[in-house]
Design a protein around this motif. Structure first.
Motif, PDB file in Angstrom:
ATOM      1  N   ARG A 254       0.819  -1.217   0.000  1.00 57.97           N
ATOM      2  CA  ARG A 254       0.000   0.000   0.000  1.00 57.97           C
ATOM      3  C   ARG A 254       0.856   1.271   0.000  1.00 57.97           C
ATOM      4  NH1 ARG A 254      -5.396   0.500   0.744  1.00 57.97           N
ATOM      5  NH2 ARG A 254      -5.599  -1.606   1.618  1.00 57.97           N
ATOM      6  N   PRO A 255       1.911   1.358   0.837  1.00 52.19           N
ATOM      7  CA  PRO A 255       2.747   2.571   0.780  1.00 52.19           C
ATOM      8  C   PRO A 255       3.426   2.785  -0.571  1.00 52.19           C
ATOM      9  CG  PRO A 255       3.163   1.319   2.795  1.00 52.19           C
ATOM     10  CD  PRO A 255       2.333   0.450   1.910  1.00 52.19           C
ATOM     11  N   VAL A 256       3.722   1.705  -1.278  1.00 51.62           N
ATOM     12  CA  VAL A 256       4.326   1.830  -2.610  1.00 51.62           C
ATOM     13  C   VAL A 256       3.356   2.511  -3.566  1.00 51.62           C
ATOM     14  CG1 VAL A 256       5.152   0.514  -4.608  1.00 51.62           C
ATOM     15  CG2 VAL A 256       5.855  -0.151  -2.301  1.00 51.62           C
ATOM     16  N   PHE A 257       2.127   2.043  -3.577  1.00 51.03           N
ATOM     17  CA  PHE A 257       1.114   2.635  -4.451  1.00 51.03           C
ATOM     18  C   PHE A 257       0.803   4.075  -4.038  1.00 51.03           C
ATOM     19  CE2 PHE A 257      -0.547  -1.949  -4.971  1.00 51.03           C
ATOM     20  CZ  PHE A 257       0.304  -2.168  -6.041  1.00 51.03           C
ATOM     21  N   ARG A 258       0.767   4.300  -2.746  1.00 52.67           N
ATOM     22  CA  ARG A 258       0.472   5.653  -2.266  1.00 52.67           C
ATOM     23  C   ARG A 258       1.576   6.620  -2.676  1.00 52.67           C
ATOM     24  NH1 ARG A 258      -1.628   5.420   3.642  1.00 52.67           N
ATOM     25  NH2 ARG A 258      -3.229   4.281   2.468  1.00 52.67           N
ATOM     26  N   ALA A 259       2.827   6.161  -2.621  1.00 51.48           N
ATOM     27  CA  ALA A 259       3.952   7.019  -3.010  1.00 51.48           C
ATOM     28  C   ALA A 259       3.897   7.361  -4.491  1.00 51.48           C
ATOM     29  CB  ALA A 259       5.274   6.325  -2.674  1.00 51.48           C
ATOM     30  N   LEU A 260       3.504   6.384  -5.321  1.00 53.56           N
ATOM     31  CA  LEU A 260       3.392   6.667  -6.755  1.00 53.56           C
ATOM     32  C   LEU A 260       2.267   7.655  -7.022  1.00 53.56           C
ATOM     33  CD1 LEU A 260       4.880   5.546  -9.349  1.00 53.56           C
ATOM     34  CD2 LEU A 260       2.706   4.402  -9.832  1.00 53.56           C
ATOM     35  N   HIS A 261       1.175   7.514  -6.288  1.00 51.09           N
ATOM     36  CA  HIS A 261       0.049   8.450  -6.425  1.00 51.09           C
ATOM     37  C   HIS A 261       0.496   9.871  -6.096  1.00 51.09           C
ATOM     38  CE1 HIS A 261      -4.546   9.051  -5.636  1.00 51.09           C
ATOM     39  NE2 HIS A 261      -4.012  10.068  -6.286  1.00 51.09           N
ATOM     40  N   GLU A 262       1.228  10.014  -5.009  1.00 51.18           N
ATOM     41  CA  GLU A 262       1.711  11.341  -4.621  1.00 51.18           C
ATOM     42  C   GLU A 262       2.668  11.902  -5.667  1.00 51.18           C
ATOM     43  OE1 GLU A 262       3.374  10.624  -0.791  1.00 51.18           O
ATOM     44  OE2 GLU A 262       1.419  10.503   0.226  1.00 51.18           O
ATOM     45  N   ALA A 263       3.513  11.040  -6.227  1.00 53.66           N
ATOM     46  CA  ALA A 263       4.457  11.496  -7.256  1.00 53.66           C
ATOM     47  C   ALA A 263       3.705  11.941  -8.509  1.00 53.66           C
ATOM     48  CB  ALA A 263       5.443  10.373  -7.595  1.00 53.66           C
ATOM     49  N   ARG A 264       2.668  11.205  -8.897  1.00 51.85           N
ATOM     50  CA  ARG A 264       1.859  11.595 -10.054  1.00 51.85           C
ATOM     51  C   ARG A 264       1.182  12.946  -9.820  1.00 51.85           C
ATOM     52  NH1 ARG A 264      -3.427  10.127 -11.391  1.00 51.85           N
ATOM     53  NH2 ARG A 264      -3.788  11.031  -9.328  1.00 51.85           N
ATOM     54  N   ASP A 265       0.642  13.121  -8.616  1.00 47.46           N
ATOM     55  CA  ASP A 265      -0.017  14.385  -8.310  1.00 47.46           C
ATOM     56  C   ASP A 265       0.955  15.557  -8.395  1.00 47.46           C
ATOM     57  OD1 ASP A 265      -2.325  12.982  -7.940  1.00 47.46           O
ATOM     58  OD2 ASP A 265      -2.406  13.229  -5.769  1.00 47.46           O
ATOM     59  N   HIS A 266       2.170  15.341  -7.916  1.00 42.84           N
ATOM     60  CA  HIS A 266       3.178  16.412  -7.992  1.00 42.84           C
ATOM     61  C   HIS A 266       3.509  16.738  -9.447  1.00 42.84           C
ATOM     62  CE1 HIS A 266       6.684  18.860  -7.030  1.00 42.84           C
ATOM     63  NE2 HIS A 266       7.363  18.149  -7.902  1.00 42.84           N
ATOM     64  N   LEU A 267       3.693  15.700 -10.267  1.00 38.18           N
ATOM     65  CA  LEU A 267       3.967  15.936 -11.685  1.00 38.18           C
ATOM     66  C   LEU A 267       2.848  16.717 -12.343  1.00 38.18           C
ATOM     67  CD1 LEU A 267       5.470  12.719 -13.300  1.00 38.18           C
ATOM     68  CD2 LEU A 267       6.633  14.812 -12.615  1.00 38.18           C
ATOM     69  N   ARG A 268       1.619  16.290 -12.067  1.00 38.78           N
ATOM     70  CA  ARG A 268       0.460  16.937 -12.698  1.00 38.78           C
ATOM     71  C   ARG A 268       0.340  18.393 -12.253  1.00 38.78           C
ATOM     72  NH1 ARG A 268      -4.599  14.587 -10.279  1.00 38.78           N
ATOM     73  NH2 ARG A 268      -3.903  16.011  -8.651  1.00 38.78           N
ATOM     74  N   ASP A 269       0.501  18.639 -10.969  1.00 41.56           N
ATOM     75  CA  ASP A 269       0.247  19.971 -10.428  1.00 41.56           C
ATOM     76  C   ASP A 269       1.398  20.942 -10.632  1.00 41.56           C
ATOM     77  OD1 ASP A 269      -2.125  18.877  -9.579  1.00 41.56           O
ATOM     78  OD2 ASP A 269      -1.479  18.590  -7.502  1.00 41.56           O
ATOM     79  N   GLU A 270       2.635  20.429 -10.671  1.00 38.50           N
ATOM     80  CA  GLU A 270       3.797  21.310 -10.674  1.00 38.50           C
ATOM     81  C   GLU A 270       4.580  21.322 -11.986  1.00 38.50           C
ATOM     82  OE1 GLU A 270       4.268  23.283  -8.175  1.00 38.50           O
ATOM     83  OE2 GLU A 270       2.718  22.361  -6.908  1.00 38.50           O
ATOM     84  N   ILE A 271       4.432  20.271 -12.808  1.00 31.00           N
ATOM     85  CA  ILE A 271       5.311  20.162 -13.972  1.00 31.00           C
ATOM     86  C   ILE A 271       4.552  19.960 -15.279  1.00 31.00           C
ATOM     87  CG2 ILE A 271       7.198  18.839 -15.023  1.00 31.00           C
ATOM     88  CD1 ILE A 271       8.122  18.143 -12.164  1.00 31.00           C
ATOM     89  N   LEU A 272       3.679  18.959 -15.348  1.00 31.52           N
ATOM     90  CA  LEU A 272       3.126  18.531 -16.636  1.00 31.52           C
ATOM     91  C   LEU A 272       1.734  19.041 -16.944  1.00 31.52           C
ATOM     92  CD1 LEU A 272       4.361  14.829 -16.643  1.00 31.52           C
ATOM     93  CD2 LEU A 272       5.382  16.799 -17.793  1.00 31.52           C
ATOM     94  N   GLY A 273       0.947  19.337 -15.931  1.00 30.31           N
ATOM     95  CA  GLY A 273      -0.398  19.815 -16.184  1.00 30.31           C
ATOM     96  C   GLY A 273      -1.431  18.702 -16.219  1.00 30.31           C
ATOM     97  N   PRO A 274      -2.651  19.020 -16.644  1.00 29.67           N
ATOM     98  CA  PRO A 274      -3.802  18.135 -16.463  1.00 29.67           C
ATOM     99  C   PRO A 274      -3.800  16.864 -17.292  1.00 29.67           C
ATOM    100  CG  PRO A 274      -4.420  20.076 -17.746  1.00 29.67           C
ATOM    101  CD  PRO A 274      -3.042  20.321 -17.240  1.00 29.67           C
ATOM    102  N   THR A 275      -2.939  16.753 -18.311  1.00 29.45           N
ATOM    103  CA  THR A 275      -2.918  15.511 -19.096  1.00 29.45           C
ATOM    104  C   THR A 275      -2.206  14.373 -18.370  1.00 29.45           C
ATOM    105  OG1 THR A 275      -0.889  16.176 -20.240  1.00 29.45           O
ATOM    106  CG2 THR A 275      -2.999  16.745 -21.288  1.00 29.45           C
ATOM    107  N   CYS A 276      -1.512  14.684 -17.292  1.00 27.39           N
ATOM    108  CA  CYS A 276      -0.799  13.654 -16.521  1.00 27.39           C
ATOM    109  C   CYS A 276      -1.770  13.045 -15.510  1.00 27.39           C
ATOM    110  CB  CYS A 276       0.418  14.258 -15.822  1.00 27.39           C
ATOM    111  SG  CYS A 276       1.382  13.075 -14.859  1.00 27.39           S
TER     112      CYS A 276
END
Length: 233
Positions: A176-198
């Motif tokens: 579960r922590p592995v999946f949660r960490a990937l979710h948080e990383a995706r959210d950071h990419l979407r919000d800070e770097i790549l935008g809504p298509t991520c």
């Protein structure tokens, strides 16, 4: 196989509802590696539209024969650059981009294949080795932002999200922590770097897809629960 697919879809729906999500938010990718074309065709006729392969040569022989317009082929295995040309011409999405070198190779090959028409961009996912396992490929969590920024400059690729393979453990709660960490990383990419298509989180396989969905998976990769045990390794 019909009963298997029905059972998997029911479990996806249950996990989604547990997480207060809609089952339609989760794409089921049937992992058809090592399986004969006949089984893929049966799964397609039972409603599966996304199939995942990890061996290029094996996949190409299937794709050449069976490519209905609404079928989506996912490259989910480690991709060597010397096989990249065949992948860009056959697959609809590459889930296993794990280096800038591979991304640049894919981008160059796509540019070479471009016609006078404006070419589309190949959807990709960045593969992340969340648990830093020596036996697995993928970038580390800390390397994701730098890699994403560089890949985002390549004109023929579009980063749609992240993919990971969780460790094999006896207590599934340990993933579960592995999946949660990937979710948080995706959210950071979407919000800070790549935008809504991520938007995509490809995580969860036969053993752990329920937990993955509870932690936000948008793509699950299911082989054994649909097709049975592998024909070979």
């Amino acid at each position: 196989m019909s009963a298997n697919i029905k059972h998997v879809r029911e479990r996806i729906a249950e996990a989604a509802h547990t997480a207060q999500r809609e089952p339609s938010e989760v794409t089921l990718v049937a992992v058809s590696k090592t399986k004969p074309l006949e089984m893929i065709q049966i799964a397609y006729n039972l409603g599966i539209r996304h199939f995942g392969e990890n061996r290029v040569q094996e996949a190409l022989s299937k794709i050449e024969v069976f490519h209905p317009a609404d079928l989506i082929w996912h490259m989910i295995g480690h991709l060597q650059t010397n096989k990249a040309r065949k992948v860009v011409s056959a697959f609809d999405i590459v889930q296993s981009v794990d280096s800038l070198h591979l991304a640049r190779t894919l981008d160059r090959l796509l540019a070479e294949e471009a016609t006078d028409q404006e070419p589309g961009r190949l959807p990709i996912l960045l593969e992340v080795n969340v648990a830093s396992e020596a036996s697995k490929t993928g970038v580390t969590l800390t390397d994701i932002p730098d890699l994403a920024r560089q890949v985002a400059t390549l004109p023929h690729l579009e980063i749609r999200g992240l993919m990971t393979v969780a460790p094999q453990v006896e207590d599934l709660e340990e993933v579960r922590p592995v999946f949660r960490a990937l979710h948080e990383a995706r959210d950071h990419l979407r919000d800070e770097i790549l935008g809504p298509t991520c938007t995509e989180l490809s995580m969860g396989m036969t053993n752990d897809y329920v937990i993955a969905i509870e932690e936000g998976a948008t793509i699950v990769r299911i082989g054994r629960a649909i097709f049975g045990a592998r024909a070979y390794t």
